[in-house]
Design a protein around this motif. Structure first.
Motif, mmCIF file in Angstrom:
data_model
loop_
_atom_site.group_PDB
_atom_site.id
_atom_site.type_symbol
_atom_site.label_atom_id
_atom_site.label_comp_id
_atom_site.label_asym_id
_atom_site.label_seq_id
_atom_site.Cartn_x
_atom_site.Cartn_y
_atom_site.Cartn_z
ATOM 1 N N ALA A 256 0.829 -1.212 0.000
ATOM 2 C CA ALA A 256 0.000 0.000 0.000
ATOM 3 C C ALA A 256 0.860 1.257 0.000
ATOM 4 N N LEU A 257 1.970 1.227 0.731
ATOM 5 C CA LEU A 257 2.830 2.398 0.840
ATOM 6 C C LEU A 257 3.579 2.677 -0.462
ATOM 7 N N ALA A 258 3.769 1.640 -1.283
ATOM 8 C CA ALA A 258 4.502 1.802 -2.536
ATOM 9 C C ALA A 258 3.675 2.485 -3.621
ATOM 10 N N LEU A 259 2.364 2.534 -3.451
ATOM 11 C CA LEU A 259 1.497 3.197 -4.419
ATOM 12 C C LEU A 259 1.464 4.698 -4.150
ATOM 13 N N PRO A 260 1.019 5.485 -5.127
ATOM 14 C CA PRO A 260 1.014 6.941 -4.936
ATOM 15 C C PRO A 260 0.313 7.353 -3.647
ATOM 16 N N GLY A 261 0.952 8.238 -2.915
ATOM 17 C CA GLY A 261 0.411 8.678 -1.638
ATOM 18 C C GLY A 261 1.522 8.763 -0.604
ATOM 19 N N SER A 262 1.148 8.828 0.634
ATOM 20 C CA SER A 262 2.117 8.948 1.724
ATOM 21 C C SER A 262 1.643 8.134 2.915
ATOM 22 N N LEU A 263 2.529 7.952 3.878
ATOM 23 C CA LEU A 263 2.154 7.247 5.097
ATOM 24 C C LEU A 263 1.029 7.984 5.813
ATOM 25 N N GLU A 264 1.096 9.302 5.828
ATOM 26 C CA GLU A 264 0.053 10.071 6.496
ATOM 27 C C GLU A 264 -1.305 9.842 5.839
ATOM 28 N N GLN A 265 -1.325 9.759 4.510
ATOM 29 C CA GLN A 265 -2.583 9.477 3.809
ATOM 30 C C GLN A 265 -3.083 8.078 4.146
ATOM 31 N N LEU A 266 -2.166 7.110 4.192
ATOM 32 C CA LEU A 266 -2.568 5.753 4.554
ATOM 33 C C LEU A 266 -3.188 5.721 5.946
ATOM 34 N N ARG A 267 -2.598 6.444 6.862
ATOM 35 C CA ARG A 267 -3.118 6.461 8.223
ATOM 36 C C ARG A 267 -4.488 7.133 8.285
ATOM 37 N N LYS A 268 -4.685 8.175 7.491
ATOM 38 C CA LYS A 268 -5.984 8.847 7.466
ATOM 39 C C LYS A 268 -7.061 7.974 6.833
ATOM 40 N N GLN A 269 -6.673 7.185 5.823
ATOM 41 C CA GLN A 269 -7.630 6.352 5.100
ATOM 42 C C GLN A 269 -7.823 4.981 5.735
ATOM 43 N N ALA A 270 -7.064 4.672 6.796
ATOM 44 C CA ALA A 270 -7.163 3.362 7.438
ATOM 45 C C ALA A 270 -8.557 3.151 8.034
ATOM 46 N N ARG A 271 -8.964 1.913 8.071
ATOM 47 C CA ARG A 271 -10.264 1.536 8.640
ATOM 48 C C ARG A 271 -10.138 1.443 10.157
ATOM 49 N N ASP A 272 -10.892 2.255 10.860
ATOM 50 C CA ASP A 272 -10.824 2.292 12.322
ATOM 51 C C ASP A 272 -11.545 1.072 12.882
#
Length: 293
Positions: A256-272
């Motif tokens: 997931a991190l290798a695709l366009p975006g950033s770690l911060e975006q991944l954390r924001k889009q994560a399923r709570d």
């Protein structure tokens, strides 16, 4: 006649019972539950990972497997003598991680169109089994900068104690690439290294009910969680098996991190999936795969 002769006996036809599901379909669903729960595009869509370059520091990988026939997989053994593991467990780990990342056939690879440099930095002995060491890891980290293509994300599915030398090496390399590491399988509050080093993306594991895997480490420094129970992958002979632990969770975040975006975006889009907001057991939540273009 039997009933008349033995009125107290219970007799009836011996019935046959069939499964209440289609075996092939249910097995296929089970094999890819992790990919589905993070939102990976279904098979049949355009291959994901074109132009992505990944690396992994792990055990031996058999690049001759049919599973990797269409994959851009390059394996390099870095520990000196060619590693010939004597036990199935020792031979499985590297192949399992590689198949999960770029599998083409039996395993629904997370980024099947990506390039993967698999660097062998593990050895085996009678007492410890499959293991790596500080000097082997330092060699592997140095080798990352010498690869012919620029690596975006490096998967580290192992854990151990603190090393000042390794911490310095990771700090030096973090301006060139991102590192994702398994949180550890001790079931404790506290991360194993390298996951605990600053700047490393630490990954915990959840089961199919989206609860923290009992053996998954957690606590301060955890970034995300990912599927880590009954993950279908392949051994060194190309035979499928189910594996578990934070080692298997890390590749989901690496992809997931290798695709366009950033770690911060991944954390924001994560399923709570835990208490509202970030928490010690689930961090920002269950990683979700960005859309692949």
């Amino acid at each position: 006649r039997l009933r008349q002769q033995f009125p107290d006996w219970q007799q009836e036809l011996n019935l046959r019972y069939l499964p209440s599901s289609e075996p092939d379909e249910s097995e296929a669903q089970l094999r890819s539950w992790g990919q589905r729960v993070i939102g990976q595009a279904p098979s049949g869509s355009a291959p994901c990972g074109v132009g992505v370059v990944l690396a992994m520091l792990d055990g031996p990988v058999n690049p001759e497997l049919a599973e990797f026939a269409g994959a851009a997989l390059i394996y390099q053994e870095l520990v000196g003598e060619p590693f010939a593991p004597s036990s199935p467990a020792a031979a499985r780990h590297g192949n399992g991680i590689a198949a999960l990342l770029v599998g083409q056939q039996q395993v629904p690879g997370l980024l099947p169109a990506a390039s993967l440099y698999a660097l062998g930095v593990f050895g085996e002995d009678a007492e410890v089994g499959l293991h790596t060491r500080t000097d082997w890891l330092l060699s592997g980290l140095d080798h990352l900068l010498a690869l012919p293509a620029k690596v975006q994300v490096v998967n580290l599915s192992f854990g151990g104690g603190y090393s000042r030398l390794l911490e310095s090496s990771f700090q030096r390399l973090q301006s060139h690439m991102q590192f994702v590491a398994a949180a550890g399988n001790d079931g404790m509050d506290g991360l194993r290294y390298p996951a605990a080093y600053p700047g490393i993306v630490a990954v915990g594991a959840v089961d199919a009910r989206l609860r923290r895997l009992r053996q998954s480490n957690y606590g301060v420094g955890l970034s995300l969680v990912a599927p880590g129970e009954d993950i279908w992958t392949l051994d060194e002979r190309g035979e499928g098996y189910f594996a578990g632990g934070t080692s298997l969770a890390a590749p989901f975040v690496s992809a997931a991190l290798a695709l366009p975006g950033s770690l911060e975006q991944l954390r924001k889009q994560a399923r709570d999936i835990g208490p509202p907001g970030s928490d010690a057991e689930y961090a920002a939540g269950l990683v979700q795969m960005p859309e692949c273009y």
